[in-house]
Design an enzyme around this catalytic site. Structure first.
Site, PDB file in Angstrom:
ATOM      1  N   LYS A 202       0.797  -1.233  -0.140  1.00 19.10           N
ATOM      2  CA  LYS A 202       0.001  -0.113  -0.098  1.00 19.10           C
ATOM      3  C   LYS A 202       0.816   1.327  -0.165  1.00 19.10           C
ATOM      4  CE  LYS A 202      -3.605   2.414   2.621  1.00 19.10           C
ATOM      5  NZ  LYS A 202      -4.168   2.488   3.869  1.00 19.10           N
ATOM      6  N   ASP A 223      -4.414  -3.069  12.351  1.00 21.85           N
ATOM      7  CA  ASP A 223      -4.124  -3.743  11.101  1.00 21.85           C
ATOM      8  C   ASP A 223      -4.661  -5.014  11.008  1.00 21.85           C
ATOM      9  OD1 ASP A 223      -2.603  -1.293  10.226  1.00 21.85           O
ATOM     10  OD2 ASP A 223      -0.855  -2.572  10.281  1.00 21.85           O
TER      11      ASP A 223
END
Length: 336
Positions: A202, A223
């Site tokens: 990402k 996360d």
């Protein structure tokens, strides 16, 4: 329907020195109010080149139990490769909108791959001051080059080289964490799906924000991954929640920031902590970061490892297929 990108909103906001209402956080989340201003405890830093292996292992395990986050130096990923990774990522976000939109996440996609802005449901209807690009980088069987930028031309080569290094580092850390649980070195890797586990790149792009006191780049979250390996640019912004306070994370050039994610929390039956963190933004500079999320494949069922549970230590988490877990979490649905 055309999505308005934060990069474009930032350009017009800098002229007025105001930001749209949907980016203004409630007082309980505003960084100016909630950031701790006293002496900040040091986030653990582990030198992986230390010849005292036992000391390295102890430091990684302790940081994962107490913080859920630590920084590693002398980690084996060449500094020059990190510089190139950041260079090609920055160049992509500096391209004209039309070029970036060519790798946009399709509106009807159930996956997160592609260039985009909104990621998850916000219960207060607030927006984060960030644009992003997601694409898988490993294993080759799950890589979809449709979402890899064609420009700059060296983007693919750099990301493929980075994938081999980040995989090696993550497996080293998973081995240490497995042994810290009293298990064989491969236990956590296998719990995440072994060679079928996926590495998701990402890039976060946080443009300058005229009101960094009111907005967040990414709101507080843990996360979804097993483990996340992140390299930031030089603009600070990562904050970690510990002992009821939000602390700024120190920027260490060329360090890799390691986050323990939800799946390691669950596999370890709560021994390792999934770190609650968020990102602030800067008034004048663009912050960027490159996290790689090591995730189970969609159908992989993840729950506490059976070797860690028993009559005296019952499972603390319900097993879920990763796809189901992710959907529930992103849509704020129950996970018990």
């Amino acid at each position: 329907m055309e999505v308005e990108r934060v990069q474009d909103i930032a350009s017009s906001s800098l002229l007025t020195e105001a930001i749209p209402l949907e980016f203004i956080r409630s007082e309980k989340d505003q960084p100016a109010i909630t950031t701790f201003r006293g002496p900040t405890p040091a986030i653990p830093v582990v030198d992986l080149s230390d010849p005292d292996e036992k000391s390295v292992k102890r430091a990684v395990v302790k940081a994962s139990e107490e913080w859920g986050l630590f920084q590693v130096v002398n980690h084996g990923i060449p500094t020059e490769l990190i510089r190139r990774l950041q260079d090609v990522g920055r160049k992509f976000f500096e391209l004209p909108s039309s070029e970036k939109e060519s790798v946009a996440k399709p509106e009807d996609s159930k996956d997160i791959e592609g260039y985009g802005t909104k990621l998850q449901k916000d219960l207060e209807g607030k927006k984060a001051w960030v644009d992003h690009l997601f694409h898988r980088i490993w294993p080759p069987s799950c890589v979809n080059y449709r979402f890899w930028p064609k420009n700059p031309p060296e983007y693919r080569e750099v990301n493929e080289e980075y994938a081999t290094h980040v995989k090696k580092l993550s497996e080293t850390l998973l081995g240490i964490l497995s042994e810290g649980l009293g298990l064989k070195r491969e236990a956590l890797k296998e719990g995440l799906g072994g060679e079928m586990a996926e590495y998701m790149m990402k890039i976060n792009y946080y443009p300058p924000c005229p009101r960094p006191d009111l907005a967040l780049g990414v709101p507080a979250h843990t996360d979804l991954s097993g483990i996340t390996l992140l390299v930031p640019n030089e603009v600070p912004g990562l904050q970690v929640f510990k002992d009821d306070h939000w602390f700024d994370a120190e920027y260490i050039p060329s360090a890799v920031i390691v986050h323990i994610g939800d799946q390691i929390l669950r596999l370890s039956n709560g021994k390792y902590k999934n770190v609650l963190h968020r990102t602030t933004v800067d008034k004048e500079k663009t912050r960027m970061s490159w996290p790689v999320f090591l995730e189970p494949h969609r159908e992989m069922i993840v729950g506490p490892l059976p070797e860690l549970t028993g009559d005296d230590n019952p499972p603390k988490f319900k097993p879920f297929a990763f796809e189901d877990y992710s959907y529930r979490k992103l849509n704020k649905l129950p996970l018990d």
